[in-house]
Design a protein around this motif. Structure first.
Motif, PDB file in Angstrom:
ATOM      1  N   THR A   1      50.124  27.988  30.463  1.00 54.18           N
ATOM      2  CA  THR A   1      49.095  28.423  29.500  1.00 54.18           C
ATOM      3  C   THR A   1      47.767  28.618  30.214  1.00 54.18           C
ATOM      4  O   THR A   1      46.769  27.960  29.899  1.00 54.18           O
ATOM      5  CB  THR A   1      48.954  27.399  28.357  1.00 54.18           C
ATOM      6  OG1 THR A   1      48.779  26.083  28.925  1.00 54.18           O
ATOM      7  CG2 THR A   1      50.183  27.385  27.471  1.00 54.18           C
ATOM      8  N   VAL A   2      47.763  29.505  31.172  1.00 58.38           N
ATOM      9  CA  VAL A   2      46.581  29.771  31.982  1.00 58.38           C
ATOM     10  C   VAL A   2      45.661  30.749  31.244  1.00 58.38           C
ATOM     11  O   VAL A   2      46.124  31.720  30.654  1.00 58.38           O
ATOM     12  CB  VAL A   2      46.983  30.359  33.351  1.00 58.38           C
ATOM     13  CG1 VAL A   2      45.756  30.649  34.200  1.00 58.38           C
ATOM     14  CG2 VAL A   2      47.921  29.397  34.078  1.00 58.38           C
ATOM     15  N   VAL A   3      44.354  30.472  31.281  1.00 55.21           N
ATOM     16  CA  VAL A   3      43.362  31.343  30.643  1.00 55.21           C
ATOM     17  C   VAL A   3      42.424  31.863  31.739  1.00 55.21           C
ATOM     18  O   VAL A   3      41.408  31.232  32.056  1.00 55.21           O
ATOM     19  CB  VAL A   3      42.567  30.582  29.568  1.00 55.21           C
ATOM     20  CG1 VAL A   3      41.624  31.532  28.834  1.00 55.21           C
ATOM     21  CG2 VAL A   3      43.504  29.883  28.584  1.00 55.21           C
ATOM     22  N   PRO A   4      42.735  33.003  32.363  1.00 56.83           N
ATOM     23  CA  PRO A   4      41.930  33.499  33.489  1.00 56.83           C
ATOM     24  C   PRO A   4      40.466  33.707  33.156  1.00 56.83           C
ATOM     25  O   PRO A   4      39.598  33.527  34.019  1.00 56.83           O
ATOM     26  CB  PRO A   4      42.610  34.836  33.831  1.00 56.83           C
ATOM     27  CG  PRO A   4      44.025  34.674  33.366  1.00 56.83           C
ATOM     28  CD  PRO A   4      43.918  33.847  32.123  1.00 56.83           C
TER      29      PRO A   4
ATOM     30  N   ASN B   1      37.529  36.245  40.147  1.00 57.74           N
ATOM     31  CA  ASN B   1      37.275  37.605  39.674  1.00 57.74           C
ATOM     32  C   ASN B   1      38.350  38.603  40.094  1.00 57.74           C
ATOM     33  O   ASN B   1      38.280  39.780  39.757  1.00 57.74           O
ATOM     34  CB  ASN B   1      35.894  38.108  40.138  1.00 57.74           C
ATOM     35  CG  ASN B   1      35.702  38.014  41.641  1.00 57.74           C
ATOM     36  OD1 ASN B   1      36.666  37.962  42.385  1.00 57.74           O
ATOM     37  ND2 ASN B   1      34.445  37.965  42.071  1.00 57.74           N
ATOM     38  N   ARG B   2      39.368  38.110  40.822  1.00 51.25           N
ATOM     39  CA  ARG B   2      40.519  38.962  41.098  1.00 51.25           C
ATOM     40  C   ARG B   2      41.494  38.965  39.929  1.00 51.25           C
ATOM     41  O   ARG B   2      42.313  39.871  39.792  1.00 51.25           O
ATOM     42  CB  ARG B   2      41.241  38.484  42.368  1.00 51.25           C
ATOM     43  CG  ARG B   2      40.419  38.634  43.646  1.00 51.25           C
ATOM     44  CD  ARG B   2      41.025  37.866  44.792  1.00 51.25           C
ATOM     45  NE  ARG B   2      41.085  36.432  44.501  1.00 51.25           N
ATOM     46  CZ  ARG B   2      41.583  35.530  45.335  1.00 51.25           C
ATOM     47  NH1 ARG B   2      42.054  35.902  46.511  1.00 51.25           N
ATOM     48  NH2 ARG B   2      41.598  34.255  45.003  1.00 51.25           N
ATOM     49  N   LEU B   3      41.416  37.930  39.094  1.00 48.20           N
ATOM     50  CA  LEU B   3      42.291  37.833  37.931  1.00 48.20           C
ATOM     51  C   LEU B   3      41.605  38.295  36.651  1.00 48.20           C
ATOM     52  O   LEU B   3      42.279  38.657  35.680  1.00 48.20           O
ATOM     53  CB  LEU B   3      42.755  36.376  37.743  1.00 48.20           C
ATOM     54  CG  LEU B   3      43.587  35.771  38.870  1.00 48.20           C
ATOM     55  CD1 LEU B   3      43.930  34.329  38.539  1.00 48.20           C
ATOM     56  CD2 LEU B   3      44.861  36.575  39.099  1.00 48.20           C
ATOM     57  N   TYR B   4      40.285  38.250  36.658  1.00 44.34           N
ATOM     58  CA  TYR B   4      39.549  38.633  35.445  1.00 44.34           C
ATOM     59  C   TYR B   4      38.327  39.444  35.841  1.00 44.34           C
ATOM     60  O   TYR B   4      37.585  39.069  36.750  1.00 44.34           O
ATOM     61  CB  TYR B   4      39.124  37.387  34.669  1.00 44.34           C
ATOM     62  CG  TYR B   4      38.578  37.697  33.286  1.00 44.34           C
ATOM     63  CD1 TYR B   4      39.442  38.003  32.233  1.00 44.34           C
ATOM     64  CD2 TYR B   4      37.206  37.706  33.046  1.00 44.34           C
ATOM     65  CE1 TYR B   4      38.937  38.307  30.974  1.00 44.34           C
ATOM     66  CE2 TYR B   4      36.704  37.995  31.794  1.00 44.34           C
ATOM     67  CZ  TYR B   4      37.580  38.296  30.762  1.00 44.34           C
ATOM     68  OH  TYR B   4      37.090  38.593  29.513  1.00 44.34           O
ATOM     69  N   ASP B   5      38.126  40.552  35.154  1.00 45.11           N
ATOM     70  CA  ASP B   5      37.044  41.476  35.493  1.00 45.11           C
ATOM     71  C   ASP B   5      35.722  41.013  34.877  1.00 45.11           C
ATOM     72  O   ASP B   5      35.289  41.512  33.844  1.00 45.11           O
ATOM     73  CB  ASP B   5      37.406  42.882  35.011  1.00 45.11           C
ATOM     74  CG  ASP B   5      36.410  43.936  35.486  1.00 45.11           C
ATOM     75  OD1 ASP B   5      35.534  43.587  36.306  1.00 45.11           O
ATOM     76  OD2 ASP B   5      36.514  45.090  35.034  1.00 45.11           O
ATOM     77  N   PHE B   6      35.069  40.062  35.539  1.00 43.29           N
ATOM     78  CA  PHE B   6      33.791  39.557  35.048  1.00 43.29           C
ATOM     79  C   PHE B   6      32.693  40.621  35.153  1.00 43.29           C
ATOM     80  O   PHE B   6      31.771  40.653  34.338  1.00 43.29           O
ATOM     81  CB  PHE B   6      33.370  38.306  35.829  1.00 43.29           C
ATOM     82  CG  PHE B   6      34.232  37.103  35.568  1.00 43.29           C
ATOM     83  CD1 PHE B   6      34.049  36.325  34.436  1.00 43.29           C
ATOM     84  CD2 PHE B   6      35.233  36.738  36.453  1.00 43.29           C
ATOM     85  CE1 PHE B   6      34.835  35.207  34.197  1.00 43.29           C
ATOM     86  CE2 PHE B   6      36.032  35.632  36.219  1.00 43.29           C
ATOM     87  CZ  PHE B   6      35.827  34.868  35.085  1.00 43.29           C
ATOM     88  N   ASP B   7      32.772  41.482  36.164  1.00 47.23           N
ATOM     89  CA  ASP B   7      31.719  42.482  36.369  1.00 47.23           C
ATOM     90  C   ASP B   7      31.587  43.428  35.179  1.00 47.23           C
ATOM     91  O   ASP B   7      30.477  43.863  34.849  1.00 47.23           O
ATOM     92  CB  ASP B   7      32.021  43.310  37.628  1.00 47.23           C
ATOM     93  CG  ASP B   7      31.850  42.497  38.892  1.00 47.23           C
ATOM     94  OD1 ASP B   7      31.191  41.441  38.824  1.00 47.23           O
ATOM     95  OD2 ASP B   7      32.380  42.910  39.943  1.00 47.23           O
ATOM     96  N   SER B   8      32.722  43.736  34.541  1.00 46.96           N
ATOM     97  CA  SER B   8      32.693  44.690  33.429  1.00 46.96           C
ATOM     98  C   SER B   8      32.508  44.020  32.080  1.00 46.96           C
ATOM     99  O   SER B   8      32.531  44.695  31.045  1.00 46.96           O
ATOM    100  CB  SER B   8      33.986  45.514  33.424  1.00 46.96           C
ATOM    101  OG  SER B   8      34.140  46.208  34.639  1.00 46.96           O
ATOM    102  N   LEU B   9      32.324  42.710  32.082  1.00 44.99           N
ATOM    103  CA  LEU B   9      32.216  41.969  30.826  1.00 44.99           C
ATOM    104  C   LEU B   9      30.828  42.165  30.222  1.00 44.99           C
ATOM    105  O   LEU B   9      29.811  41.824  30.828  1.00 44.99           O
ATOM    106  CB  LEU B   9      32.466  40.481  31.077  1.00 44.99           C
ATOM    107  CG  LEU B   9      32.695  39.597  29.856  1.00 44.99           C
ATOM    108  CD1 LEU B   9      33.971  40.007  29.142  1.00 44.99           C
ATOM    109  CD2 LEU B   9      32.791  38.135  30.292  1.00 44.99           C
TER     110      LEU B   9
END
Length: 283
Positions: free
Chosen positions: A247-250, A256-264
């Motif tokens: 139950t991983v929540v990236p 930031n390779r798993l979740y696009d923080f830059d586009s958030l």
């Protein structure tokens, strides 16, 4: 001497254990699509309790599975001093289990390359893995089954966390780096203590421990002790930690390779739909 009631109670508990192991292995196979129709599963048999139990359970599931798959047991004889060469062939022939014994003198290679009293497990593991992958190709195996259980997965998770600065463990299914093989771990949901009990009941001809002479990894031993202590003192903690691996929540981590923080960006039109971040007490 055991009473009649104790005898039947023991039999009942043993039957419950067997059913639990079959159920857990069957669930792992279903959850991760470990075995498919037409597979030829190469069961890596080391001579330890885990691989014996894995072979035993897979054979039981093979007889009742809705799909057809073949099993071949494979053991690697690394020319270790005192290696009991006759135990596995006798056991497997008595059980009428197809098998292959691969003999490769990796022991001499390790002794030549690694100084005395230095860790040998890393090199030994790489040599063994390469040989088993080659054998799988020669035998036409579509899956390579390893006997790692739930505790192995948790220990590896904590080793990477504490000493490797990574959130990483053993996956129940993976593709090898060359893309040629699929490795599976059917015991992924099974506790080591259950395997120990099951091995005693089934009386497997388990090889002597530390046959290779290498000492157990000190860090892994510390983690194993920690996990056993937690299980005793804090019931449910280990189950929760193991469940967390599924139950991983990236978006609530920092990779930031798993979740696009830059586009958030915020959605100004829908801000009323969300509660403030501070109300989430468990982050």
């Amino acid at each position: 001497m055991a009473t009649r009631r104790q005898f039947f109670k023991t039999g009942f508990e043993n039957n419950k254990l067997a059913k639990r192991l079959y159920r857990q292995v069957g669930k792992a196979i279903g959850d991760f699509n470990l075995i498919e129709d037409g597979d030829k599963v190469m069961v890596c048999l080391s001579g330890g309790k885990d691989s014996f139990a894995m072979l035993d359970i897979l054979l039981g599931l093979q007889a009742r599975a809705p799909v057809h798959f073949d099993i071949i047991a494979v053991n690697l004889d690394q020319n270790l001093p005192g290696f009991p060469k006759d135990i596995l062939p006798v056991y497997l022939k008595e059980k009428n289990i197809p098998f292959h014994i691969e003999t490769q003198d990796t022991y001499s290679i390790i002794r030549r390359l690694i100084p005395e009293n230095k860790p040998v497990c890393s090199l030994c593991s790489r040599l063994r893995r390469g040989i088993l992958y080659r054998v799988a190709g020669e035998l036409g195996a579509t899956k390579i089954a390893l006997g790692h259980h739930r505790d192995d997965i948790l220990e590896t998770f904590f080793l990477n966390l504490f000493f490797g600065a990574k959130i990483k463990s053993m996956p129940p299914k993976l593709k090898t780096n060359d893309g040629k093989h699929i490795v599976i771990r059917p015991l992924a949901y099974v506790k080591e203590t259950d395997i120990e009990h099951f091995a005693e009941i089934r009386q497997y001809p388990v090889f002597p421990k530390n046959l290779c002479g290498a000492k157990e990894n000190q860090q892994r031993r510390q983690i194993k002790t920690l996990i056993r202590e937690w299980e005793k003192r804090y019931p449910g903690r280990i189950e929760n930690i193991f469940s967390s691996l599924s139950t991983v929540v990236p978006s609530h981590l920092m990779d930031n390779r798993l979740y696009d923080f830059d586009s958030l960006t915020s959605d100004e039109n829908d801000t009323d739909r969300f509660l403030p971040e501070t109300t989430d007490l468990i982050e």
